[in-house]
Enzyme design. Structure first.
Site, short mmCIF file in Angstrom:
data_model
loop_
_atom_site.label_atom_id
_atom_site.label_comp_id
_atom_site.label_asym_id
_atom_site.label_seq_id
_atom_site.Cartn_x
_atom_site.Cartn_y
_atom_site.Cartn_z
N TRP A 1 -1.18 1.64 2.50
CA TRP A 1 -0.45 0.93 1.44
C TRP A 1 -0.88 -0.52 1.35
O TRP A 1 -1.04 -1.06 0.25
CB TRP A 1 1.06 1.06 1.63
CG TRP A 1 1.50 2.46 1.41
CD1 TRP A 1 2.03 3.31 2.34
CD2 TRP A 1 1.40 3.23 0.19
NE1 TRP A 1 2.27 4.55 1.77
CE2 TRP A 1 1.90 4.52 0.46
CE3 TRP A 1 0.94 2.95 -1.09
CZ2 TRP A 1 1.94 5.54 -0.51
CZ3 TRP A 1 0.99 3.95 -2.06
CH2 TRP A 1 1.49 5.22 -1.76
N ASP B 1 6.06 -5.66 0.97
CA ASP B 1 6.31 -4.28 0.55
C ASP B 1 7.16 -3.65 1.64
O ASP B 1 6.68 -3.39 2.74
CB ASP B 1 4.98 -3.54 0.38
CG ASP B 1 5.16 -2.07 0.00
OD1 ASP B 1 6.32 -1.63 -0.12
OD2 ASP B 1 4.14 -1.38 -0.17
N LYS C 1 12.23 6.22 -0.96
CA LYS C 1 12.03 6.42 0.47
C LYS C 1 13.38 6.40 1.19
O LYS C 1 13.67 7.27 1.99
CB LYS C 1 11.11 5.35 1.06
CG LYS C 1 9.75 5.24 0.36
CD LYS C 1 8.83 6.41 0.67
CE LYS C 1 7.69 6.58 -0.33
NZ LYS C 1 6.77 5.46 -0.45
C1 PLP Z 1 5.50 5.15 -1.14
C2 PLP Z 1 5.02 3.78 -0.92
C3 PLP Z 1 4.43 3.03 -1.95
C4 PLP Z 1 4.20 3.60 -3.33
O1 PLP Z 1 5.38 3.81 -3.97
P1 PLP Z 1 5.48 4.39 -5.46
O2 PLP Z 1 6.92 4.16 -5.77
O3 PLP Z 1 5.08 5.83 -5.39
O4 PLP Z 1 4.57 3.61 -6.31
C5 PLP Z 1 4.04 1.75 -1.68
N1 PLP Z 1 4.22 1.21 -0.47
C6 PLP Z 1 4.77 1.89 0.55
C7 PLP Z 1 4.94 1.24 1.88
C8 PLP Z 1 5.20 3.20 0.36
O5 PLP Z 1 5.76 3.88 1.35
#
Ligand code: PLP
Length: 362
Positions: free
Chosen positions: A102, A172, A196
């Site tokens: 990511w 993030d 998540k």
């Molecule tokens: C799942 C995830 C993403 C991407 O998320 P989307 O909502 O599918 O764009 C980005 N960063 C992390 C750490 C993730 O777990």
């Protein structure tokens, strides 16, 4: 219904009581003779949901004055682009820490927009650890510094908050958001896709400091943070159903004791699984450095790929679902977010012990 134990990395498990509450009021919301998702996003009913979701997030995270919560579309992936578009002007560069899949994607998008400096790159070490803070030499003139607090695929998590001084820290937090207390005041911007740990897909939560939201380069209106900041995420139609679900999860989370309670539970749940791995005499093997182990996404290998395949198949028959590691790394992964009950990890580790007994390594 026999509810499965869902170890998916995302979209992921949600509290059963939340699903039931949503089901119960889905068709006829607040006695109005229609569903919330059929109502105007400018009406009284939705307005209340929106305001409550915002207020709960502020309360649960202790978000200080000068920040706002935004509810945006496009997933965390959209933030990979929106962040540099809004915050990385020509002539400046942004610092990024590359801790895994990511972090890498965030870097690639930022590079499409402007100048990026990779402060630390875990690629050569196969992303098996989060760097120590002493390894991160920040550029004090950077436009911002970006980290990924939990790498969902690699299974590593950050356990010390970096201090980037005057440079805004951007994180993030998609896969460990609301799993522990966070000192929001140390950050300029925090973002997390809801699917998540907080709700269904469709909404991304962005917590942004006012001065960053007001940087307003000439971008299409939706892509400017300013638009959403000034309109409380109601400039256009927000993802109303997802935000409603987030609100229900936040109510559940608050009643369950808030972030300190979530952090305590996360430690206990993860300990059950890591102890099973570490106590297996090398049969199960977690490749991640001990000090960087994620409490949310636990990864491990078996002695062979054939055994991994058999393990996943038999786990599925026991309703222990979605334990396959990400296709890019293989192996097994159990995502154990806030809503995973202790019985889930106990059922998993009981199965692990039984599987090992029945399938000795050759
Ligand atoms: C799942 C995830 C993403 C991407 O998320 P989307 O909502 O599918 O764009 C980005 N960063 C992390 C750490 C993730 O777990």
């Amino acid at each position: 219904m026999a509810r499965a134990f869902n170890f998916s990395a995302g979209p992921a498990i949600l509290p059963l009581s939340v699903l039931e509450k949503a089901a119960g009021e889905f068709v006829d919301y607040a006695g109005k003779g229609m569903s919330l998702i059929e109502m105007s996003h400018r009406g009284k009913e939705y307005d209340k949901v929106h305001a409550e979701a915002t207020a709960l997030l502020k309360e649960i995270l202790g978000i200080p004055e000068g920040y706002k919560v935004l509810f945006l579309g496009g997933g965390a992936t959209m933030q990979f682009g929106m962040i540099p578009m809004n915050l990385l002007p020509a002539g400046k560069s942004a610092d990024y820490v590359n801790t895994g899949a990511w972090g890498q994607k965030a870097i690639e998008d930022a590079q499409r927009i402007g100048k990026v400096r990779v402060v630390w790159d875990g690629k050569a070490e196969k992303y098996m650890r989060w760097p120590k803070l002493s390894e991160l030499k920040w550029d004090e003139n950077a436009a911002y510094a970006h980290i990924t607090t939990n790498e969902t695929i690699g299974g590593i998590e950050n356990w010390e908050w970096p201090d980037t001084g005057k440079v805004p820290l951007v994180a993030d937090m998609s896969s460990d958001f609301l799993s522990r207390p966070v000192p929001v005041e140390k950050f300029g911007l925090i973002y997390a896709g809801a699917q998540k740990n907080v709700g269904p897909a469709g909404v991304t939560i962005v917590i942004i400091r006012e001065d960053l939201a007001m940087a307003s380069p000439n971008l299409p209106i939706y892509l400017q943070y300013k638009t959403h900041y000034e309109n409380d995420s109601l400039y256009n139609t927000p993802p109303v159903f997802s935000i409603y679900m987030v609100k229900l999860v936040l109510e559940w989370l608050k009643a369950a004791g808030g972030l300190p309670a979530m952090a305590e539970l996360a430690k206990k749940r993860a300990a059950v699984v890591y102890n099973a791995i570490d106590g297996s005499g090398g049969y199960y093997r977690c490749p991640v450095a001990t000090e960087s182990r994620s409490l949310m996404n636990i990864v491990w290998r078996l002695p062979s790929e054939a055994l991994e395949e058999k393990f996943l198949k038999e786990a599925g028959e026991k309703k222990l679902l979605q334990l396959k590691g990400h296709r890019s790394v293989g192996g097994c992964r159990a995502s154990v977010y806030n809503a995973m009950p202790m019985e889930g990890v106990q059922a998993l580790t009981a199965f692990m012990a039984e599987f090992q007994k029945n399938n000795p390594a050759v």
